[in-house]
Design a protein around this motif. Structure first.
Motif, PDB file in Angstrom:
ATOM      1  N   ALA A   1      69.763-118.118   6.294  1.00  0.00           N
ATOM      2  CA  ALA A   1      71.022-117.868   5.787  1.00  0.00           C
ATOM      3  C   ALA A   1      72.208-118.609   6.787  1.00  0.00           C
ATOM      4  N   PRO A   2      72.651-119.575   6.389  1.00  0.00           N
ATOM      5  CA  PRO A   2      73.418-120.708   6.921  1.00  0.00           C
ATOM      6  C   PRO A   2      74.684-119.956   7.700  1.00  0.00           C
ATOM      7  N   ALA A   3      75.216-119.156   6.900  1.00  0.00           N
ATOM      8  CA  ALA A   3      76.543-118.903   7.272  1.00  0.00           C
ATOM      9  C   ALA A   3      76.495-117.390   8.183  1.00  0.00           C
ATOM     10  N   ARG A   4      75.204-116.887   8.152  1.00  0.00           N
ATOM     11  CA  ARG A   4      75.112-115.486   8.611  1.00  0.00           C
ATOM     12  C   ARG A   4      75.195-115.571  10.549  1.00  0.00           C
ATOM     13  N   PRO A   5      75.924-114.817  11.047  1.00  0.00           N
ATOM     14  CA  PRO A   5      76.178-114.942  12.429  1.00  0.00           C
ATOM     15  C   PRO A   5      75.037-114.533  13.263  1.00  0.00           C
ATOM     16  N   VAL A   6      75.062-115.126  14.617  1.00  0.00           N
ATOM     17  CA  VAL A   6      73.852-114.563  15.339  1.00  0.00           C
ATOM     18  C   VAL A   6      74.564-114.188  16.851  1.00  0.00           C
ATOM     19  N   TYR A   7      74.205-112.902  16.974  1.00  0.00           N
ATOM     20  CA  TYR A   7      74.732-112.344  18.133  1.00  0.00           C
ATOM     21  C   TYR A   7      73.750-112.044  19.329  1.00  0.00           C
ATOM     22  N   VAL A   8      74.469-112.196  20.646  1.00  0.00           N
ATOM     23  CA  VAL A   8      73.619-111.900  22.010  1.00  0.00           C
ATOM     24  C   VAL A   8      74.467-111.138  22.820  1.00  0.00           C
ATOM     25  N   THR A   9      74.012-110.409  23.496  1.00  0.00           N
ATOM     26  CA  THR A   9      74.873-109.720  24.675  1.00  0.00           C
ATOM     27  C   THR A   9      74.437-110.181  26.126  1.00  0.00           C
ATOM     28  N   ALA A  10      75.472-110.363  27.073  1.00  0.00           N
ATOM     29  CA  ALA A  10      75.151-110.716  28.432  1.00  0.00           C
ATOM     30  C   ALA A  10      75.839-109.583  29.197  1.00  0.00           C
ATOM     31  N   PHE A  11      75.361-109.503  30.457  1.00  0.00           N
ATOM     32  CA  PHE A  11      75.932-108.503  31.435  1.00  0.00           C
ATOM     33  C   PHE A  11      75.989-109.421  32.805  1.00  0.00           C
ATOM     34  N   PHE A  12      77.036-108.643  33.906  1.00  0.00           N
ATOM     35  CA  PHE A  12      77.130-109.428  35.198  1.00  0.00           C
ATOM     36  C   PHE A  12      76.734-108.401  36.060  1.00  0.00           C
ATOM     37  N   SER A  13      76.321-108.595  37.428  1.00  0.00           N
ATOM     38  CA  SER A  13      76.235-107.646  38.490  1.00  0.00           C
ATOM     39  C   SER A  13      76.700-108.568  39.813  1.00  0.00           C
ATOM     40  N   GLY A  14      77.559-109.329  39.882  1.00  0.00           N
ATOM     41  CA  GLY A  14      78.148-110.040  40.781  1.00  0.00           C
ATOM     42  C   GLY A  14      77.329-111.096  41.421  1.00  0.00           C
ATOM     43  N   ARG A  15      76.332-111.776  40.727  1.00  0.00           N
ATOM     44  CA  ARG A  15      75.466-112.663  41.301  1.00  0.00           C
ATOM     45  C   ARG A  15      76.130-114.284  41.084  1.00  0.00           C
ATOM     46  N   MET A  16      77.117-114.364  40.345  1.00  0.00           N
ATOM     47  CA  MET A  16      77.979-115.328  40.035  1.00  0.00           C
ATOM     48  C   MET A  16      79.346-115.134  40.332  1.00  0.00           C
ATOM     49  N   ALA A  17      80.245-116.185  40.613  1.00  0.00           N
ATOM     50  CA  ALA A  17      81.526-115.999  40.515  1.00  0.00           C
ATOM     51  C   ALA A  17      81.972-115.696  39.232  1.00  0.00           C
ATOM     52  N   PRO A  18      83.252-115.048  39.052  1.00  0.00           N
ATOM     53  CA  PRO A  18      83.663-115.029  37.384  1.00  0.00           C
ATOM     54  C   PRO A  18      83.818-116.150  36.715  1.00  0.00           C
ATOM     55  N   THR A  19      84.390-117.393  37.479  1.00  0.00           N
ATOM     56  CA  THR A  19      84.354-118.633  36.679  1.00  0.00           C
ATOM     57  C   THR A  19      83.098-119.234  36.291  1.00  0.00           C
ATOM     58  N   ALA A  20      81.927-119.093  37.159  1.00  0.00           N
ATOM     59  CA  ALA A  20      80.727-119.496  36.854  1.00  0.00           C
ATOM     60  C   ALA A  20      80.200-118.832  35.922  1.00  0.00           C
ATOM     61  N   TYR A  21      80.319-117.543  35.788  1.00  0.00           N
ATOM     62  CA  TYR A  21      79.699-116.630  34.547  1.00  0.00           C
ATOM     63  C   TYR A  21      80.464-117.055  33.364  1.00  0.00           C
ATOM     64  N   ALA A  22      81.701-117.287  33.393  1.00  0.00           N
ATOM     65  CA  ALA A  22      82.440-117.691  32.036  1.00  0.00           C
ATOM     66  C   ALA A  22      81.617-119.182  31.677  1.00  0.00           C
ATOM     67  N   GLN A  23      81.448-119.959  32.278  1.00  0.00           N
ATOM     68  CA  GLN A  23      80.928-121.287  32.079  1.00  0.00           C
ATOM     69  C   GLN A  23      79.412-120.789  31.488  1.00  0.00           C
TER      70      GLN A  23
END
Length: 304
Positions: A181-203
């Motif tokens: 289905a070409p237009a059907r969105p695909v989702y994933v979740t992500a979490f953080f625990s302080g192992r990266m700087a916030p800007t690096a996590y955003a990247q």
């Protein structure tokens, strides 16, 4: 396929994903982690439960997985899950179907990058096969999106080679799912625990988003690995309005039981629950809540 043709195919896939991202309306979703033990809840209780979920304002049920290891592969178990999905739709909920979860994922992601690449590509192929199976069972109109049950953290993907393995596998999976289905969105979740700087996590999130996946960031309030001020830094980096690497936020409506190293959670008190449910993501993004069994009307699922 020549390198030039491969690059062209990848570019076309990303253009399609970008167009899809612009046209996908925001969702107000509730996660449900199906467990075999949930079969103990009488079948006649489920339609009323989904109706109450809809009455709370949720429009989408995110089924975290339709296969968990060998779970829900037996015909009777799959039929039970299909009945619940039909009831959720009858109750007015859209379905985002999670695919094949591997209980060993959190151990395997720590392997050497070459082994991780092979492992993730195998997961991607299995996911596409499971998606095709459920699309055949439910019919294409019954499914509004796919969910990849990976949960991307801020520890294991700092190495460039490991991250490339992740993003290559995600791009391959999105391409395979778009065949269904070409237009059907695909989702994933992500979490953080302080192992990266916030800007690096955003990247990291931006790199994941570039594969065509819509990223939802867990707010971390339930696990409480970081304090409120620290969580705010990561969330601000992840889902600012302009060029945000994340398209939504997952609100945790549980509290980790103190003193437990493994995940062990309990529902929030009523006032805290209602406050959590009233939160809205920035920029009119997707809002998702984790998880069904922590709502008071589903409390029976916690005891089975």
């Amino acid at each position: 396929m020549t390198r030039a043709r491969l690059l062209l195919a990848t570019a076309l896939m990303l253009l399609c994903a970008a167009a899809s991202a612009r046209t996908v309306p925001p969702v107000h979703a509730l996660f449900y982690q199906p467990q075999l033990a949930d079969r103990a809840l009488p079948a006649e209780r489920w339609p009323a439960l989904f109706a109450r979920v809809r009455a709370r304002g949720f429009d989408t049920l995110v089924v975290q997985w339709t296969q968990y290891g060998d779970g829900f592969t037996a015909p009777a178990d799959r039929a039970w899950l299909r009945a619940r999905l039909d009831e959720a739709r009858a109750g007015g909920l859209q379905l985002v179907l999670g695919l094949a979860a591997d209980p060993a994922f959190f151990q395997r992601q720590a392997d050497a990058p070459g082994a991780v690449a092979s492992y993730l590509q195998g997961l991607a192929r299995r996911d596409v096969a499971v998606a095709a199976q459920w699309q055949a069972l439910l019919g294409a109109p019954a499914i509004t999106g796919w969910y990849l049950p990976l949960e991307i953290d801020d520890q294991h993907w700092r190495n460039p080679e490991a991250r490339r393995a992740l993003t290559d596998a995600l791009a391959e999976e999105v391409s395979g799912l778009h065949v269904l289905a070409p237009a059907r969105p695909v989702y994933v979740t992500a979490f953080f625990s302080g192992r990266m700087a916030p800007t690096a996590y955003a990247q990291l999130l931006a790199d994941v988003r570039a594969t065509g996946v819509r990223v939802w960031v867990q707010n971390g309030a339930g696990t409480a690995q970081l304090g409120t001020a620290e969580r705010a830094l990561y969330l601000a980096a992840a889902d600012g309005c302009a060029g945000s690497p994340a398209q939504g936020r997952v609100y945790e409506i549980f509290a980790q039981v103190p003193g437990q190293t493994a995940f062990a959670a309990r529902p929030l008190p009523t006032a805290a629950l209602e406050a959590a449910l009233a939160q809205a993501p920035p920029c009119e993004g997707d809002r998702a809540v984790f998880e069904l069994r922590y709502l008071p009307e589903a409390a029976d699922l916690l005891v089975h």
